[in-house]
Design an enzyme around this catalytic site. Structure first.
Site, PDB file in Angstrom:
ATOM      1  N   ILE A 213      10.937  11.727   8.659  1.00  0.00           N
ATOM      2  CA  ILE A 213      11.735  10.628   9.233  1.00  0.00           C
ATOM      3  C   ILE A 213      10.962   9.798  10.263  1.00  0.00           C
ATOM      4  O   ILE A 213      11.442   8.765  10.704  1.00  0.00           O
ATOM      5  CB  ILE A 213      13.070  11.121   9.849  1.00  0.00           C
ATOM      6  CG1 ILE A 213      12.837  12.294  10.812  1.00  0.00           C
ATOM      7  CG2 ILE A 213      14.068  11.478   8.756  1.00  0.00           C
ATOM      8  CD1 ILE A 213      14.075  12.681  11.623  1.00  0.00           C
TER       9      ILE A 213
ATOM     10  N   ASP B 281      12.853  15.989   3.077  1.00  0.00           N
ATOM     11  CA  ASP B 281      12.326  17.105   3.880  1.00  0.00           C
ATOM     12  C   ASP B 281      10.799  17.045   3.855  1.00  0.00           C
ATOM     13  O   ASP B 281      10.201  16.739   2.823  1.00  0.00           O
ATOM     14  CB  ASP B 281      12.814  18.430   3.275  1.00  0.00           C
ATOM     15  CG  ASP B 281      12.801  19.578   4.275  1.00  0.00           C
ATOM     16  OD1 ASP B 281      13.873  20.126   4.552  1.00  0.00           O
ATOM     17  OD2 ASP B 281      11.705  19.912   4.784  1.00  0.00           O
TER      18      ASP B 281
ATOM     19  N   TYR C 152      14.355  21.359  24.241  1.00  0.00           N
ATOM     20  CA  TYR C 152      15.108  21.420  22.984  1.00  0.00           C
ATOM     21  C   TYR C 152      16.546  20.938  23.209  1.00  0.00           C
ATOM     22  O   TYR C 152      17.031  20.033  22.530  1.00  0.00           O
ATOM     23  CB  TYR C 152      15.101  22.857  22.426  1.00  0.00           C
ATOM     24  CG  TYR C 152      16.146  23.055  21.353  1.00  0.00           C
ATOM     25  CD1 TYR C 152      15.994  22.465  20.105  1.00  0.00           C
ATOM     26  CD2 TYR C 152      17.309  23.789  21.602  1.00  0.00           C
ATOM     27  CE1 TYR C 152      16.970  22.606  19.129  1.00  0.00           C
ATOM     28  CE2 TYR C 152      18.282  23.935  20.630  1.00  0.00           C
ATOM     29  CZ  TYR C 152      18.114  23.342  19.402  1.00  0.00           C
ATOM     30  OH  TYR C 152      19.080  23.466  18.449  1.00  0.00           O
TER      31      TYR C 152
ATOM     32  N   ARG D 120      26.316  36.604  22.737  1.00  0.00           N
ATOM     33  CA  ARG D 120      26.322  35.375  21.947  1.00  0.00           C
ATOM     34  C   ARG D 120      27.499  35.365  20.981  1.00  0.00           C
ATOM     35  O   ARG D 120      28.062  36.399  20.643  1.00  0.00           O
ATOM     36  CB  ARG D 120      25.031  35.262  21.109  1.00  0.00           C
ATOM     37  CG  ARG D 120      23.769  35.055  21.919  1.00  0.00           C
ATOM     38  CD  ARG D 120      23.715  33.672  22.542  1.00  0.00           C
ATOM     39  NE  ARG D 120      22.493  33.446  23.298  1.00  0.00           N
ATOM     40  CZ  ARG D 120      22.336  33.791  24.577  1.00  0.00           C
ATOM     41  NH1 ARG D 120      23.312  34.385  25.238  1.00  0.00           N
ATOM     42  NH2 ARG D 120      21.199  33.530  25.202  1.00  0.00           N
TER      43      ARG D 120
HETATM   44  N1  UFG Z   1      17.063  38.536  21.256  1.00  0.00           N
HETATM   45  C1  UFG Z   1      16.532  39.795  21.518  1.00  0.00           C
HETATM   46  N2  UFG Z   1      15.450  40.174  20.791  1.00  0.00           N
HETATM   47  C2  UFG Z   1      14.868  39.409  19.843  1.00  0.00           C
HETATM   48  C3  UFG Z   1      15.429  38.125  19.581  1.00  0.00           C
HETATM   49  C4  UFG Z   1      16.530  37.731  20.307  1.00  0.00           C
HETATM   50  O1  UFG Z   1      17.017  40.537  22.381  1.00  0.00           O
HETATM   51  O2  UFG Z   1      13.873  39.818  19.237  1.00  0.00           O
HETATM   52  C5  UFG Z   1      18.248  38.121  22.019  1.00  0.00           C
HETATM   53  C6  UFG Z   1      18.017  36.829  22.781  1.00  0.00           C
HETATM   54  O3  UFG Z   1      17.446  37.100  24.040  1.00  0.00           O
HETATM   55  C7  UFG Z   1      19.444  36.285  22.861  1.00  0.00           C
HETATM   56  C8  UFG Z   1      20.105  36.778  21.577  1.00  0.00           C
HETATM   57  O4  UFG Z   1      19.280  37.841  21.101  1.00  0.00           O
HETATM   58  O5  UFG Z   1      20.103  36.845  23.944  1.00  0.00           O
HETATM   59  C9  UFG Z   1      20.171  35.714  20.509  1.00  0.00           C
HETATM   60  O6  UFG Z   1      18.888  35.142  20.357  1.00  0.00           O
HETATM   61  P1  UFG Z   1      18.526  34.134  19.175  1.00  0.00           P
HETATM   62  O7  UFG Z   1      17.082  33.798  19.329  1.00  0.00           O
HETATM   63  O8  UFG Z   1      18.979  34.711  17.891  1.00  0.00           O
HETATM   64  O9  UFG Z   1      19.441  32.885  19.462  1.00  0.00           O
HETATM   65  P2  UFG Z   1      19.579  31.985  20.784  1.00  0.00           P
HETATM   66  O10 UFG Z   1      20.915  32.296  21.371  1.00  0.00           O
HETATM   67  O11 UFG Z   1      18.425  32.107  21.677  1.00  0.00           O
HETATM   68  O12 UFG Z   1      19.455  30.526  20.187  1.00  0.00           O
HETATM   69  C10 UFG Z   1      20.319  29.980  19.244  1.00  0.00           C
HETATM   70  C11 UFG Z   1      19.556  28.944  18.420  1.00  0.00           C
HETATM   71  C12 UFG Z   1      19.083  27.841  19.285  1.00  0.00           C
HETATM   72  C13 UFG Z   1      20.232  27.267  20.047  1.00  0.00           C
HETATM   73  C14 UFG Z   1      20.979  28.339  20.768  1.00  0.00           C
HETATM   74  C15 UFG Z   1      22.196  27.757  21.395  1.00  0.00           C
HETATM   75  O13 UFG Z   1      18.463  29.555  17.794  1.00  0.00           O
HETATM   76  O14 UFG Z   1      18.497  26.861  18.489  1.00  0.00           O
HETATM   77  O15 UFG Z   1      21.368  29.359  19.874  1.00  0.00           O
HETATM   78  O16 UFG Z   1      23.078  28.718  21.746  1.00  0.00           O
HETATM   79  F1  UFG Z   1      19.787  26.400  20.967  1.00  0.00           F
END
Ligand code: UFG
Length: 325
Positions: free
Chosen positions: A52, A32, A141, A221
């Site tokens: 890496i 790491d 990403y 989600r």
């Molecule tokens: N969200 C909010 N407020 C915040 C943060 C997030 O409303 O302060 C919402 C986002 O818009 C989204 C949901 O909460 O709708 C989940 O957001 P996250 O950032 O927790 O997770 P993501 O779904 O965006 O992303 C995650 C991983 C990514 C991956 C993705 C694939 O972090 O690396 O899932 O589904 F690509």
């Protein structure tokens, strides 16, 4: 005893997998660069500080140990940042990963577990998303992960490198024992941010978008407990050690929760009122992501133990209280 190299083993998912590998009697070596991880999150095994991208160091490392397999968690993961700074994502998630794979091939280490993502699917064509769903990442990403999945298919044909690609939906929660948890800096994920608002470390949580085509207008989600996610890695590794073929699996619980539902459940778990503000949509967010994980269940015999969102949030809350307060 088999020896596993865990690249990115000091990060959120990597540190939980190291603990689980050690509990399953594997010898573990963590590599790491501590760009996002923490040395104290590595609860055992050997620790090597390095990157890496450094071929010389990798060759030295692979000469010093007889690795039976490699697990790779050392990726940048912020979708929004990847749009603003694609070079950072392609350099690390793509070029440096290729470097790692080439060193594996050179040293005849041919078992690889890869952290892929639901982001390879782009805007879903249907829900739940199974492994056959088309791959059309909509940000660098997701595309960096999509390309590595293709590279792995080509490397299997050419070099007999066997791999398991695990497409995570939303990894969440923390070690049920309370030793490990999520410590991203900056934190962008919903559940830890909601819990920071509950504990008072943050003033409020912003709900990104209220006009999505979902029942309450906020994004949906599929949250999967970190330990269930790690369990699938161990099962994938065992499948390869048993002579299994390369495979790809989608990993989620198959149930979607909206941002507003997550906040409601967090209020119930924490017994706190969580202040919210309403914000604009975040760029690149699909409205609805839910996994079909039947393949992982039937082929890997994967059985999630902590599928309930209340439990996932309760473990994350335990971590928030134990570690940060
Ligand atoms: N969200 C909010 N407020 C915040 C943060 C997030 O409303 O302060 C919402 C986002 O818009 C989204 C949901 O909460 O709708 C989940 O957001 P996250 O950032 O927790 O997770 P993501 O779904 O965006 O992303 C995650 C991983 C990514 C991956 C993705 C694939 O972090 O690396 O899932 O589904 F690509």
């Amino acid at each position: 005893m088999k020896t596993i190299l865990v690249v990115g083993g000091a990060g959120y998912i990597g540190s939980h997998i190291v603990k689980m590998l050690l509990a399953n009697n594997y010898q573990v070596v963590v590599l790491d660069n501590l760009s996002g991880g923490y040395r104290d999150a590595v609860l055992g095994g050997d620790f090597v500080f390095g990157d890496i991208a450094d071929t010389k160091m990798l060759n030295y490392l692979f000469s010093g140990y007889n690795f039976d397999g490699v697990m790779h968690f050392a990726s940048f993961i912020q979708v929004g940042e990847s749009v603003i700074n694609p070079s950072k994502y392609y350099q690390n998630n793509l070029t440096a990963t290729l470097n790692l794979l080439d060193v594996m091939v050179a040293h005849q280490v041919n078992k690889f577990i890869f952290s892929s993502t639901a982001a390879i699917f782009g805007e879903p064509q249907y829900i739940p998303i199974d492994e056959k769903h088309s791959q059309q990442a909509i940000n660098p990403y997701g595309f960096s992960k999509q390309i590595i999945e293709q590279v792995l298919a080509d490397y299997e044909l050419a070099y007999d490198l066997k791999s398991i690609c695990l497409r995570y939906f939303n990894a969440a929660g923390a070690d049920p024992d309370g030793q490990l948890g999520e410590r991203h800096n900056p934190e962008t994920h919903l559940i830890p941010l909601v819990l920071q608002a509950a504990s008072g470390r943050r003033e409020f949580i912003t709900i990104y978008g209220q006009d999505y085509d979902t029942p309450d207008g906020s994004c949906i989600r599929d949250y999967i407990h970190i330990n269930d996610l790690c369990q699938a890695h161990i099962l994938g590794l065992e499948q390869l050690f048993a002579g299994g073929k390369s495979a790809v699996y989608n990993l989620g619980n198959g149930t979607g929760f909206s941002v507003k539902q997550v906040i409601e459940i967090a209020e119930k778990v924490t017994k706190k009122t969580i202040p919210i503000t309403l914000g604009k949509r975040r760029a690149g967010d699909p409205s609805h992501l839910v996994a079909d994980s039947k393949q992982a269940q039937s082929i890997l015999n994967w059985q999630p133990q902590y599928a309930d969102l209340e439990t996932i949030i309760a473990h994350a809350w335990q971590w928030e209280n134990n570690h940060f307060l």
